[in-house]
Each structure stands twice: as C-alpha cells, then as structure tokens.
Design a protein around this motif. Structure first.
Motif, PDB file in Angstrom:
ATOM      1  N   LEU A  31       0.835  -1.216   0.000  1.00  0.00           N
ATOM      2  CA  LEU A  31       0.000   0.000   0.000  1.00  0.00           C
ATOM      3  C   LEU A  31       0.864   1.258   0.000  1.00  0.00           C
ATOM      4  O   LEU A  31       0.569   2.229  -0.702  1.00  0.00           O
ATOM      5  CB  LEU A  31      -0.914   0.012   1.235  1.00  0.00           C
ATOM      6  N   LEU A  32       1.950   1.225   0.755  1.00  0.00           N
ATOM      7  CA  LEU A  32       2.812   2.414   0.829  1.00  0.00           C
ATOM      8  C   LEU A  32       3.563   2.611  -0.492  1.00  0.00           C
ATOM      9  O   LEU A  32       3.752   3.743  -0.938  1.00  0.00           O
ATOM     10  CB  LEU A  32       3.759   2.308   2.026  1.00  0.00           C
ATOM     11  N   LEU A  33       3.924   1.498  -1.138  1.00  0.00           N
ATOM     12  CA  LEU A  33       4.598   1.655  -2.438  1.00  0.00           C
ATOM     13  C   LEU A  33       3.599   2.182  -3.488  1.00  0.00           C
ATOM     14  O   LEU A  33       3.952   3.019  -4.323  1.00  0.00           O
ATOM     15  CB  LEU A  33       5.216   0.325  -2.893  1.00  0.00           C
ATOM     16  N   GLN A  34       2.371   1.693  -3.420  1.00  0.00           N
ATOM     17  CA  GLN A  34       1.331   2.223  -4.330  1.00  0.00           C
ATOM     18  C   GLN A  34       1.199   3.737  -4.151  1.00  0.00           C
ATOM     19  O   GLN A  34       1.064   4.477  -5.118  1.00  0.00           O
ATOM     20  CB  GLN A  34      -0.024   1.586  -4.006  1.00  0.00           C
ATOM     21  N   ALA A  35       1.222   4.177  -2.867  1.00  0.00           N
ATOM     22  CA  ALA A  35       1.057   5.623  -2.602  1.00  0.00           C
ATOM     23  C   ALA A  35       2.209   6.419  -3.206  1.00  0.00           C
ATOM     24  O   ALA A  35       2.004   7.508  -3.725  1.00  0.00           O
ATOM     25  CB  ALA A  35       0.979   5.863  -1.091  1.00  0.00           C
ATOM     26  N   VAL A  36       3.423   5.869  -3.155  1.00  0.00           N
ATOM     27  CA  VAL A  36       4.589   6.598  -3.662  1.00  0.00           C
ATOM     28  C   VAL A  36       4.625   6.605  -5.190  1.00  0.00           C
ATOM     29  O   VAL A  36       4.928   7.623  -5.813  1.00  0.00           O
ATOM     30  CB  VAL A  36       5.891   5.968  -3.092  1.00  0.00           C
ATOM     31  N   THR A  37       4.291   5.453  -5.796  1.00  0.00           N
ATOM     32  CA  THR A  37       4.470   5.334  -7.255  1.00  0.00           C
ATOM     33  C   THR A  37       3.212   5.696  -8.037  1.00  0.00           C
ATOM     34  O   THR A  37       3.289   5.987  -9.234  1.00  0.00           O
ATOM     35  CB  THR A  37       4.842   3.885  -7.633  1.00  0.00           C
ATOM     36  N   GLY A  38       2.044   5.590  -7.374  1.00  0.00           N
ATOM     37  CA  GLY A  38       0.782   5.795  -8.095  1.00  0.00           C
ATOM     38  C   GLY A  38       0.381   4.581  -8.909  1.00  0.00           C
ATOM     39  O   GLY A  38      -0.609   4.613  -9.638  1.00  0.00           O
ATOM     40  N   TRP A  39       1.116   3.476  -8.769  1.00  0.00           N
ATOM     41  CA  TRP A  39       0.748   2.269  -9.511  1.00  0.00           C
ATOM     42  C   TRP A  39      -0.427   1.580  -8.839  1.00  0.00           C
ATOM     43  O   TRP A  39      -0.563   1.619  -7.614  1.00  0.00           O
ATOM     44  CB  TRP A  39       1.926   1.281  -9.561  1.00  0.00           C
ATOM     45  N   GLN A  56      12.069   7.667  -5.632  1.00  0.00           N
ATOM     46  CA  GLN A  56      10.886   6.964  -5.102  1.00  0.00           C
ATOM     47  C   GLN A  56      11.301   5.962  -4.022  1.00  0.00           C
ATOM     48  O   GLN A  56      10.579   5.763  -3.054  1.00  0.00           O
ATOM     49  CB  GLN A  56      10.134   6.271  -6.237  1.00  0.00           C
ATOM     50  N   THR A  57      12.467   5.341  -4.182  1.00  0.00           N
ATOM     51  CA  THR A  57      12.933   4.401  -3.156  1.00  0.00           C
ATOM     52  C   THR A  57      13.140   5.145  -1.830  1.00  0.00           C
ATOM     53  O   THR A  57      12.743   4.656  -0.765  1.00  0.00           O
ATOM     54  CB  THR A  57      14.250   3.714  -3.600  1.00  0.00           C
ATOM     55  N   ARG A  58      13.710   6.345  -1.912  1.00  0.00           N
ATOM     56  CA  ARG A  58      13.930   7.121  -0.674  1.00  0.00           C
ATOM     57  C   ARG A  58      12.593   7.504  -0.032  1.00  0.00           C
ATOM     58  O   ARG A  58      12.422   7.383   1.177  1.00  0.00           O
ATOM     59  CB  ARG A  58      14.750   8.380  -0.971  1.00  0.00           C
ATOM     60  N   GLN A  59      11.653   7.954  -0.877  1.00  0.00           N
ATOM     61  CA  GLN A  59      10.329   8.320  -0.328  1.00  0.00           C
ATOM     62  C   GLN A  59       9.673   7.114   0.348  1.00  0.00           C
ATOM     63  O   GLN A  59       9.111   7.214   1.428  1.00  0.00           O
ATOM     64  CB  GLN A  59       9.398   8.751  -1.451  1.00  0.00           C
ATOM     65  N   PHE A  60       9.763   5.961  -0.337  1.00  0.00           N
ATOM     66  CA  PHE A  60       9.160   4.730   0.195  1.00  0.00           C
ATOM     67  C   PHE A  60       9.821   4.359   1.522  1.00  0.00           C
ATOM     68  O   PHE A  60       9.140   4.049   2.508  1.00  0.00           O
ATOM     69  CB  PHE A  60       9.334   3.615  -0.846  1.00  0.00           C
ATOM     70  N   ASP A  61      11.151   4.414   1.578  1.00  0.00           N
ATOM     71  CA  ASP A  61      11.856   4.059   2.818  1.00  0.00           C
ATOM     72  C   ASP A  61      11.430   4.976   3.971  1.00  0.00           C
ATOM     73  O   ASP A  61      11.330   4.536   5.118  1.00  0.00           O
ATOM     74  CB  ASP A  61      13.374   4.134   2.615  1.00  0.00           C
ATOM     75  N   ALA A  62      11.165   6.250   3.645  1.00  0.00           N
ATOM     76  CA  ALA A  62      10.747   7.182   4.705  1.00  0.00           C
ATOM     77  C   ALA A  62       9.362   6.781   5.245  1.00  0.00           C
ATOM     78  O   ALA A  62       9.112   6.846   6.454  1.00  0.00           O
ATOM     79  CB  ALA A  62      10.719   8.612   4.171  1.00  0.00           C
ATOM     80  N   LEU A  63       8.480   6.350   4.347  1.00  0.00           N
ATOM     81  CA  LEU A  63       7.145   5.914   4.810  1.00  0.00           C
ATOM     82  C   LEU A  63       7.256   4.616   5.617  1.00  0.00           C
ATOM     83  O   LEU A  63       6.577   4.444   6.634  1.00  0.00           O
ATOM     84  CB  LEU A  63       6.187   5.706   3.624  1.00  0.00           C
ATOM     85  N   ILE A  64       8.124   3.719   5.157  1.00  0.00           N
ATOM     86  CA  ILE A  64       8.308   2.456   5.893  1.00  0.00           C
ATOM     87  C   ILE A  64       8.869   2.748   7.297  1.00  0.00           C
ATOM     88  O   ILE A  64       8.445   2.132   8.280  1.00  0.00           O
ATOM     89  CB  ILE A  64       9.243   1.497   5.106  1.00  0.00           C
TER      90      ILE A  64
END
Ligand SMILES: C[S@@+](CC[C@H](N)C(=O)[O-])C[C@H]1O[C@@H](n2cnc3c(N)ncnc32)[C@H](O)[C@@H]1O
Length: 283
Positions: A31-39, A56-64
């Motif tokens: 779900l968090l990766l979907q939010a970052v990528t819009g996929w 996007q990897t950095r943004q995702f890591d921050a959400l994780i």
C-alpha cells in the motif's frame, strides 16, 4: 548501482515491518509503495520486476520508517476507506475502523424516510456522512468535544457533497444539541482508562486519547448518553451505540436503567457483538 526492482523493495520492507511487530507487513508495504508510485495493485502484481528510481525508493523508505514506528497506514496516507468512501484522517481524529461499518449497516436498516440523524462524537464524520450519502433525503447533526476533529468532519462532508444537510457543533455529548432526532448514534470512547497503556502501539500512540478513554470502567460515555437521550429522541426513534468487546450486558443495563428497551443488536464480520439498538420503553 542497479535500481532495485519492485519485488525486492517490497520484500525488504515487509521484513522490516514484520520485525517491528506489524501484523500485515506485506500488505502495508504494498500500500505504501502504491502511494509513492501511483501504480495500481494490478500493475504491481503483473509487473513485479519494474525498476524503481532512487527518489521513489527514498520516499518509500521514509514511509516504511514511519510504519516501523507503528504509525498506521491510514494515518501515514491521511486517508481511510470506510463503507466504500475515502475519509480524511488527521492526528485529531480517530482512524475510523471497519468494525464501525456495523453501526452504519444497523442504522440504514432502522432510519425512517427523511430521517433526522444525530451522531455524538462524530470524529472524521465517517458514520453520519456515510448515512447522509447513502440516504439523500436524510439530514443530520454531528457533535464532538474536539473543534479540530469537527474541522476534519467539515472537510469530509464537503468532499462527499453532504455539507448542506449536515450541521456540526462543538460540545460535550448532548450539551450543544437542541431538538429531537429519529436516529441517535454514537461510537463513543469505551476503553477502560487502565487498559489504554496495554493497547497496541498503532492505537495507543496515534489515536487521540479523547477518542479512546471511556473512564474507569469504559462506560462513562454510555451513561452520559443514556441519561439525556430520551429528551432528544423523536417518537418511534432509536438510539444505536457501538460497544467494545464484552460490553454488551453492561451497556444494555445502562440503557435499561435509563428507561430504554432493547431493539436489536448486530455483530461485526468477526462475529463479535458490536452494535446495540434501543427504543424508549413504553409505559
Ligand atoms: C471512538 S471516537 C469515534 C469517532 C467516529 N464517530 C468514528 O466512529 O470513527 C469517539 C469520539 O468522541 C469524541 N468525544 C470524546 N469525548 C466527548 C464528549 N464528552 N462529547 C462529545 N464527543 C466526545 C472524541 O473526540 C472522538 O471523536
């Protein structure tokens, strides 16, 4: 360095979440990766080896990292899906739970045509806004002790195009309420004060205390609501409350002592009794 692919990134994040004690690590990572990528979910399943760029990897890591601290996904995204609609959620509001859809289902069953609804402790407004959206002939009043929560409910009412049929007022339980209503609803705070320290970190750290704390025995709000509900109930009207685990007999006793009769009950999808319905006891 080669960009990481979707599958590796999600698996690595899910391992971190599992180690942090998150119950649904893979789902949350997706779900968090979907939010970052819009996929979409489908795009992610069909193409698991898509490369993901550094940004996007950095943004995702921050959400994780936030989820590792047990912040719920809905709070990280600021959005919660409830009864098929998306609601804004902030640190000032309870994150509406799927279990509360039981209260909505019960109310839809009991509401008369052109129902006048009252939702005590409305939070994001998820309950009353859903009912107004489902029943375009209904009107409603929502109250909350928290002005900040009411600001969120106002935004949600506008988003779901029911603001012209919903009034929102600040105050404790019935104190700001005038008039009578066909259906009075509440999902009040019902956790006994001493149990709050033992709740999961996702709840204890992130839901506002005022949305959880039901006083010494968890029943304080039910007493306040039962004591004043008759003065605001229309003839043939109903009061519906969500309850916590095992609270059925105690909450029923509170309403019966205040002159109400049982008018039904509903369990959630997990089979736990979640919603009690009452009507005025006929003399
Ligand atoms: C369990 S939350 C329910 C929120 C929302 N109805 C839902 O189901 O998602 C309880 C709500 O009651 C509000 N509340 C707490 N004490 C209150 C009081 N004395 N009077 C009115 N609202 C109160 C809290 O601010 C919170 O929004």
């Amino acid at each position: 360095m080669q960009p990481e692919d979707l599958n590796n990134l999600v698996s690595r994040a899910a391992r971190r979440l599992a180690e942090a004690g998150v119950d649904t690590p893979l789902l949350d990572a997706r779900l968090l990766l979907q939010a970052v990528t819009g996929w979409s979910r489908e795009e992610m399943i069909l193409d698991p080896s898509r490369p993901i760029g550094d940004g996007q990897t950095r943004q995702f890591d921050a959400l994780i990292a936030r989820r590792v601290m047990r912040e719920p996904v809905a709070r990280i995204l600021g959005e919660r899906e409830f009864y098929g609609r998306s609601f804004r959620v902030t640190p000032d509001t309870l994150d509406p739970r799927p279990d509360t859809e039981t209260l909505v289902g019960a109310a839809l069953h009991l509401m008369p045509p052109r129902a006048r609804l009252l939702d005590l402790g409305t939070g994001t407004g998820a309950v009353i806004i859903t009912l107004l959206a489902e029943r375009p002939d209904a009107t409603g009043l929502g109250t909350d002790i928290s002005a900040a929560a009411l600001a969120v409910a106002t935004a949600n009412a506008e988003r779901h195009a029911v603001a012209d049929r919903l009034q929102l007022v600040q105050g404790s339980w019935f104190s700001p309420v005038r008039g009578r209503f066909d259906t009075i609803l509440s999902n009040p705070p019902y956790i006994p004060s001493a149990d709050i320290a033992g709740l999961s970190p996702d709840v204890r750290r992130f839901d506002p205390l005022a949305a959880l704390d039901g006083g010494a025995d968890g029943l304080e709000a039910y007493r306040r609501i039962a004591a004043a509900a008759k003065a605001h109930l229309a003839p043939e009207g109903h009061v519906l409350v969500e309850i916590g685990l095992g609270q059925g007999p105690d909450v029923s006793a509170v309403f019966v002592a205040a002159g109400f009769a049982a008018a039904g009950e509903r369990s959630d999808l997990g089979g736990r009794l979640r919603c009690l319905m009452f009507r005025e006891e006929k003399k």
